[in-house]
Design a protein around this motif. Structure first.
Motif, short mmCIF file in Angstrom:
data_model
loop_
_atom_site.label_atom_id
_atom_site.label_comp_id
_atom_site.label_asym_id
_atom_site.label_seq_id
_atom_site.Cartn_x
_atom_site.Cartn_y
_atom_site.Cartn_z
N LEU A 138 0.82 -1.13 0.04
CA LEU A 138 0.06 0.00 -0.07
C LEU A 138 0.83 1.17 -0.03
O LEU A 138 0.65 2.04 -0.70
N GLU A 139 1.89 1.32 0.76
CA GLU A 139 2.75 2.28 0.87
C GLU A 139 3.57 2.58 -0.37
O GLU A 139 3.72 3.78 -1.05
N SER A 140 3.79 1.46 -1.19
CA SER A 140 4.45 1.58 -2.41
C SER A 140 3.66 2.11 -3.32
O SER A 140 3.92 2.99 -4.26
N LEU A 141 2.10 1.67 -3.42
CA LEU A 141 1.13 2.39 -4.31
C LEU A 141 1.06 3.92 -4.10
O LEU A 141 1.04 4.66 -5.00
N ILE A 142 1.33 4.30 -2.86
CA ILE A 142 1.24 5.75 -2.32
C ILE A 142 2.30 6.42 -2.89
O ILE A 142 2.18 7.51 -3.64
N TYR A 143 3.39 5.77 -2.94
CA TYR A 143 4.96 6.54 -3.54
C TYR A 143 4.76 6.70 -4.94
O TYR A 143 5.04 7.64 -5.52
N TYR A 144 4.08 5.73 -5.51
CA TYR A 144 4.04 5.75 -6.98
C TYR A 144 3.20 6.81 -7.62
O TYR A 144 3.42 7.38 -8.61
N THR A 145 2.08 7.15 -6.71
CA THR A 145 1.39 8.38 -7.18
C THR A 145 1.66 9.60 -6.82
O THR A 145 1.21 10.77 -7.21
N LYS A 146 3.08 9.77 -6.05
CA LYS A 146 3.25 11.04 -5.59
C LYS A 146 4.26 11.78 -6.55
O LYS A 146 5.00 11.12 -7.37
N PRO A 147 4.16 13.18 -6.68
CA PRO A 147 5.17 13.78 -7.54
C PRO A 147 6.57 13.88 -7.10
O PRO A 147 7.07 15.03 -6.78
N ILE A 148 7.26 12.98 -7.13
CA ILE A 148 8.57 12.82 -6.77
C ILE A 148 9.43 12.33 -7.84
O ILE A 148 8.90 11.53 -8.82
N ALA A 149 10.88 12.51 -8.06
CA ALA A 149 11.54 12.23 -9.18
C ALA A 149 11.59 10.48 -9.14
O ALA A 149 11.54 9.99 -8.13
N ASP A 150 11.76 10.18 -10.33
CA ASP A 150 11.84 8.59 -10.62
C ASP A 150 12.79 7.97 -9.99
O ASP A 150 12.55 6.87 -9.28
N ASP A 151 14.04 8.58 -9.86
CA ASP A 151 14.98 7.71 -9.17
C ASP A 151 14.77 7.80 -7.59
O ASP A 151 15.00 6.58 -6.87
N GLU A 152 14.04 8.64 -7.14
CA GLU A 152 13.75 8.61 -5.65
C GLU A 152 12.61 7.51 -5.39
O GLU A 152 12.51 6.65 -4.83
N MET A 153 11.45 7.68 -6.41
CA MET A 153 10.54 6.81 -6.40
C MET A 153 10.98 5.10 -6.55
O MET A 153 10.84 4.25 -5.82
N LYS A 154 11.93 5.01 -7.53
CA LYS A 154 12.43 3.70 -7.97
C LYS A 154 12.96 3.06 -6.44
O LYS A 154 13.17 1.92 -6.01
N LYS A 155 13.97 4.11 -5.89
CA LYS A 155 14.67 3.65 -4.62
C LYS A 155 13.88 2.92 -3.42
O LYS A 155 13.88 2.19 -2.84
N PHE A 176 2.16 -7.10 -7.11
CA PHE A 176 1.84 -5.55 -7.37
C PHE A 176 3.42 -4.54 -7.40
O PHE A 176 3.36 -3.84 -8.28
N VAL A 177 4.06 -4.85 -6.47
CA VAL A 177 5.16 -3.89 -6.31
C VAL A 177 6.17 -4.08 -7.44
O VAL A 177 6.68 -3.22 -7.79
N SER A 178 6.43 -5.53 -7.76
CA SER A 178 7.29 -5.45 -8.79
C SER A 178 6.84 -4.92 -10.08
O SER A 178 7.60 -4.18 -11.02
N ASP A 179 5.57 -4.97 -10.43
CA ASP A 179 4.67 -4.41 -11.70
C ASP A 179 4.98 -2.88 -11.41
O ASP A 179 5.18 -2.12 -12.58
N LEU A 180 4.86 -2.30 -10.39
CA LEU A 180 4.93 -0.69 -10.14
C LEU A 180 6.27 -0.46 -10.56
O LEU A 180 6.53 0.64 -11.16
N LEU A 181 7.42 -1.03 -10.11
CA LEU A 181 8.74 -0.85 -10.25
C LEU A 181 9.15 -0.94 -11.82
O LEU A 181 9.77 -0.08 -12.29
#
Length: 185
Positions: A138-155, A176-181
């Motif tokens: 769930l936290e990963s889904l939230i990070y994915y929707t945040k307007p943050i740099a791709d490298d920070e999101m990927k990390k 789910f998280v593998s797919d987001l990544l």
């Protein structure tokens, strides 16, 4: 039983020394069945009171399957409320016998077996299983929707995936998280 092999569930370990009870939140990993017995593993960090007690000829410990995060907090901070004991008694508690203790560089790997458990307790345990993977996904889904740099999101999402693979391997949350990544450019 609802335990999934190689999944780690959050519990509060209780060791009764006869003088005082020691409580410590930790993960307990289900290893599967062997010879009709459910086997589990806990990892205890060195230089903790729990590690000390487990090395002092204690042959068993109890695990409390609680969904009350406040109880985990109280165990970590050692700031127990006046009603801690009555709160913790509301959750299912089972006794594990220690089968093997292996000393590693950073702590102890303790293999244990579940002693006899009645049907009512088993049902209550199922209702109180906590596996972090769901919440990390769930936290990963939230990070994915945040307007943050791709490298920070990927990390952040990569770290989440690492933990999910550890506590719930081959789960839907790992997928789910593998797919987001994979979707991050």
């Amino acid at each position: 039983m609802a335990f999934k092999k190689n999944y780690t569930y959050e519990v509060i370990v209780e060791i009764d020394t006869g003088v005082k009870k020691n409580f410590a939140p930790m993960g307990i990993k289900y290893l599967g069945m062997k010879d009709g017995t459910k086997k589990f593993e806990i990892f205890v960090f060195k230089n903790t009171n729990t590690a000390y007690l487990l090395q002092k000829n204690f042959v068993s410990f109890a695990a409390v399957f609680s969904t009350d995060i406040n109880l985990f907090y109280e165990c970590i901070t050692k700031k127990f409320s006046d009603d801690f004991s009555s709160k913790i008694e509301k959750f299912p508690k089972v006794v594990f016998e220690i089968e093997k203790v292996e000393e590693l560089d950073t702590g102890l790997k303790v293999v244990c077996v579940l002693k006899h458990i009645d049907k009512g307790t088993e049902k209550d345990m199922r209702k109180n299983l906590i596996n972090r993977a769901k919440y990390i996904a769930l936290e990963s889904l939230i990070y994915y929707t945040k307007p943050i740099a791709d490298d920070e999101m990927k990390k952040k999402i990569s770290e989440a995936l690492r933990v999910i693979k550890k506590v719930a391997p081959k789960s839907e949350y790992e997928q789910f998280v593998s797919d987001l990544l994979a979707r991050i450019k």
